[in-house]
Design a protein around this motif. Structure first.
Motif, short mmCIF file in Angstrom:
data_model
loop_
_atom_site.label_atom_id
_atom_site.label_comp_id
_atom_site.label_asym_id
_atom_site.label_seq_id
_atom_site.Cartn_x
_atom_site.Cartn_y
_atom_site.Cartn_z
N PRO A 48 56.87 48.27 85.40
CA PRO A 48 55.96 49.68 84.43
C PRO A 48 57.33 50.59 84.19
CG PRO A 48 56.83 50.22 87.19
CD PRO A 48 57.40 48.81 87.22
N ILE A 49 58.56 50.49 83.60
CA ILE A 49 59.77 50.66 82.37
C ILE A 49 58.71 51.94 81.80
CG2 ILE A 49 61.35 51.32 82.54
CD1 ILE A 49 62.14 48.93 84.82
N ASN A 50 58.28 50.95 80.82
CA ASN A 50 57.11 51.10 79.30
C ASN A 50 56.34 52.26 79.76
OD1 ASN A 50 55.79 49.63 81.34
ND2 ASN A 50 55.16 48.30 79.03
N ASP A 51 56.27 52.92 80.81
CA ASP A 51 55.68 53.99 81.53
C ASP A 51 55.48 55.01 80.85
OD1 ASP A 51 52.63 51.98 81.35
OD2 ASP A 51 53.06 52.15 83.54
N LEU A 52 57.24 55.00 81.50
CA LEU A 52 57.49 56.68 80.85
C LEU A 52 57.25 56.80 79.66
CD1 LEU A 52 61.28 55.94 82.73
CD2 LEU A 52 58.91 57.32 83.49
N ALA A 144 69.03 67.62 62.31
CA ALA A 144 67.85 68.59 62.89
C ALA A 144 67.29 67.61 64.09
CB ALA A 144 66.68 69.00 62.39
N LEU A 145 68.86 67.10 64.60
CA LEU A 145 68.88 66.53 66.18
C LEU A 145 68.05 67.15 67.10
CD1 LEU A 145 71.30 64.02 65.83
CD2 LEU A 145 69.19 63.36 65.04
N GLU A 146 67.35 67.12 68.20
CA GLU A 146 66.82 67.40 68.99
C GLU A 146 67.22 67.19 70.60
OE1 GLU A 146 62.65 67.51 70.23
OE2 GLU A 146 61.32 67.50 67.86
N HIS A 147 68.06 66.15 70.26
CA HIS A 147 68.82 65.72 71.23
C HIS A 147 70.32 64.47 70.73
CE1 HIS A 147 70.66 65.40 75.14
NE2 HIS A 147 70.66 63.67 75.28
N GLU A 217 82.94 67.94 86.73
CA GLU A 217 82.57 68.88 86.60
C GLU A 217 82.43 69.22 85.05
OE1 GLU A 217 85.66 72.56 87.46
OE2 GLU A 217 86.62 70.50 88.15
N LEU A 218 83.01 68.71 83.70
CA LEU A 218 82.97 69.78 82.53
C LEU A 218 80.80 68.35 82.40
CD1 LEU A 218 83.12 71.19 80.02
CD2 LEU A 218 84.12 68.46 78.78
N ALA A 219 81.02 67.88 83.18
CA ALA A 219 79.76 67.22 82.67
C ALA A 219 78.59 68.27 83.12
CB ALA A 219 79.19 65.93 83.05
N ASP A 220 78.13 68.68 84.91
CA ASP A 220 78.04 69.63 85.53
C ASP A 220 77.57 71.10 84.83
OD1 ASP A 220 76.63 69.84 88.36
OD2 ASP A 220 78.54 71.55 88.54
N GLN A 221 79.23 71.15 84.57
CA GLN A 221 79.06 72.95 84.04
C GLN A 221 78.12 73.05 82.37
OE1 GLN A 221 81.83 74.65 81.41
NE2 GLN A 221 82.50 75.61 82.92
N GLN A 222 78.30 71.93 82.03
CA GLN A 222 77.16 71.57 80.62
C GLN A 222 75.65 71.33 80.46
OE1 GLN A 222 79.57 73.71 79.09
NE2 GLN A 222 78.45 72.14 77.11
N GLY A 223 75.01 70.48 82.19
CA GLY A 223 74.25 70.41 82.39
C GLY A 223 73.64 68.89 81.86
N VAL A 224 74.28 67.78 81.50
CA VAL A 224 73.74 66.78 80.75
C VAL A 224 74.21 65.90 81.61
CG1 VAL A 224 74.89 67.70 78.36
CG2 VAL A 224 76.79 66.48 79.78
N PRO A 225 73.37 64.73 81.59
CA PRO A 225 73.35 63.36 81.92
C PRO A 225 74.46 62.48 81.83
CG PRO A 225 71.68 63.29 80.77
CD PRO A 225 73.08 65.42 80.81
N PHE A 354 65.03 60.54 78.12
CA PHE A 354 64.20 61.13 79.13
C PHE A 354 64.81 62.45 80.66
CE2 PHE A 354 62.05 60.41 82.53
CZ PHE A 354 60.75 60.62 82.85
N ALA A 355 66.27 61.42 80.81
CA ALA A 355 66.47 62.07 81.65
C ALA A 355 66.68 63.51 81.02
CB ALA A 355 68.25 61.64 82.42
N ALA A 356 67.69 63.81 79.53
CA ALA A 356 67.91 65.16 79.56
C ALA A 356 67.27 65.82 79.65
CB ALA A 356 68.64 64.51 78.64
N ARG A 357 66.13 65.14 78.82
CA ARG A 357 64.02 65.84 78.28
C ARG A 357 64.06 66.29 79.85
NH1 ARG A 357 59.69 62.45 77.42
NH2 ARG A 357 61.04 61.50 76.43
N GLN A 358 63.79 65.99 80.87
CA GLN A 358 63.92 66.40 81.95
C GLN A 358 64.60 67.56 82.89
OE1 GLN A 358 60.06 64.98 82.66
NE2 GLN A 358 60.93 64.28 80.61
N GLY A 359 65.33 67.61 82.03
CA GLY A 359 66.44 69.04 83.11
C GLY A 359 67.85 68.42 83.91
N GLU A 360 67.92 66.67 84.06
CA GLU A 360 68.84 65.78 84.86
C GLU A 360 69.81 65.68 84.11
OE1 GLU A 360 65.21 62.93 86.12
OE2 GLU A 360 67.18 62.04 85.59
N SER A 361 70.92 66.12 85.08
CA SER A 361 72.31 66.49 84.71
C SER A 361 73.62 65.36 85.97
CB SER A 361 72.91 67.52 84.61
OG SER A 361 72.29 68.02 85.79
N GLY A 362 74.78 65.29 85.21
CA GLY A 362 75.05 64.02 86.17
C GLY A 362 75.05 62.68 86.02
#
Length: 410
Positions: A48-52, A144-147, A217-225, A354-362
């Motif tokens: 089901p991964i291709n359904d994301l 003009a990249l979004e991510h 710690e830096l990734a958590d502060q910056q909110g990136v996966p 996808f994870a970054a777009r969901q607001g996920e980090s770490g």
């Protein structure tokens, strides 16, 4: 291959952009999105991964950095001649696209250094991180990249001198500020620069960086996966699938001997004993974790130039069964390193965006199945690791179904 409706422009910045894996990744992506080859090898193309709602391959924009100069078209021809994995006809068909990517690959000779290099040949650490950040900024602004997803595909490095400073964000910043190059590597600097620029990060190498707590710690502060380390493509992949079989049948492994032979640039680098330390450690930890005991294990990595990008692993498993009878199993794994690795990198690019777009980090623990030494993950058997990915996918699909149901009610 299912086409996604997204029109997002997603940047892929490759450290080691003219290496065999990176070149095969870019050639393969262009070939798949042009419909010239199938998406075989890509886990993100199976249900089901291709359904994301993953990024369409058409939305990916490639760039990066390398320590060697040259044309990506020439590099692609070298890989094709040496490995025979794709044709000159394919290169001709996508030549203009490869030439366009070339404009976004930076020649950065100062990135070729390590803790064992003469001090006078190492760049200033603060300047190096700043330069990498500038490359990332320009690439992002130019398209003009979004991510932006940064992927480390460089060769194995010598390990840095360990220090408590690696354990904190402030400590790593001080190492960079004080130019403590003996405790820093290019990969640590790539990770630092990527996180500071708000990029997702994938470490496909055994090199340090994403595994250091100070950078967590830096990734958590910056909110990136992010996730790593050391892509699992060959012998270790087989081990993590096969070792549980012996455990489930109570067949005690007495010895598991493995000889690995490869002839590409990575093989040449690993011919240096200092550069293979992390690789051997990652390959050796697997059996102890899965079996719960430590059988005798010998692991060799030999450089065989004539093999090129094709690697061969020969393994001998000596095990004990009922009445203490000893038996053996042998297997030979032969595959093209870049062909095995490239689709996995492409999977993780899509999943990390996808994870970054969901607001996920770490740490992205659901990517554990892709690595020999997954960060902060004690589970090394392949099937349970893959279940982590399926559970992650299922949770997002259920969430989306619930949201859709709410909208229909409204």
């Amino acid at each position: 291959m299912k086409r996604k409706s997204s029109s997002r422009k997603i940047g892929i910045w490759l450290a080691g952009a003219r290496g065999d894996i990176a070149t095969t990744l870019m050639v393969g992506t262009l070939a798949v999105r042009a419909g010239r080859v199938s998406s075989s090898g890509m886990v993100t193309e199976i249900p089901p991964i291709n359904d994301l709602d993953l990024a369409d391959l058409d939305s990916l924009v490639f760039g990066g950095l390398d320590v060697i100069e040259g044309s990506l078209v020439d590099t692609a021809r070298i890989v094709a001649r040496r490995s025979g994995t794709y044709t000159y006809e394919l290169i001709d068909a996508i030549e203009s696209d490869l030439q366009a990517i070339d404009e976004d690959i930076v020649y950065e000779p100062t990135a070729l250094w390590g803790p064992d290099s003469p001090v006078e040949t190492r760049p200033n650490m603060s300047m190096f991180v700043s330069r990498v950040r500038s490359h990332l900024k320009r690439f992002k602004e130019r398209h003009a990249l979004e991510h932006l997803v940064v992927v480390n595909l460089t060769s194995s490095e010598s390990l840095p001198v360990e220090t408590e400073a690696h354990e904190t964000k402030a400590g790593i910043e001080l190492l960079i500020e004080e130019n403590r190059s003996e405790s820093l590597t290019p990969s640590i600097c790539y990770t630092q620069a990527a996180f500071l620029e708000g990029c997702s990060y994938i470490n496909f190498t055994p090199n340090p960086g994403s595994d250091l707590k100070g950078l967590h710690e830096l990734a958590d502060q910056q909110g990136v996966p992010f996730y790593g380390n050391d892509g699992k493509t060959g012998e270790t992949l087989v081990k993590t699938a096969l070792a549980p079989m012996f455990a489930y049948r109570n067949l005690r492994i007495l010895s598991w001997e493995g000889t690995n032979m490869l002839g590409n640039g990575d093989g040449k680098t690993l011919d240096d004993p200092d550069h293979k330390v992390a690789k051997l450690r990652n390959k050796g930890n697997v059996l102890d974790s899965i079996l719960g005991y430590s059988p005798h294990g010998g692991i060799d990595i030999n450089y065989v130039p004539s093999l090129g990008d094709w690697k061969t692993a020969w393994d001998l498993i000596h095990f004990q069964g009922f009445l203490d009878v000893k038996m053996t199993m042998q297997f030979t794994w032969q595959g093209c390193d870049s062909i095995l690795a490239a689709p996995l990198v492409l999977d993780m690019i899509r999943l990390s965006e996808f994870a970054a777009r969901q607001g996920e980090s770490g740490p992205m623990y659901h990517l554990a199945a892709y690595f020999k030494n997954p960060i902060d993950c004690d589970e090394l058997a392949l099937y349970p690791q893959f279940q982590l990915l399926l559970e992650y996918v299922d949770s997002h699909l259920q969430r989306n179904t619930g949201a859709a149901n709410l909208e229909s009610i409204d």
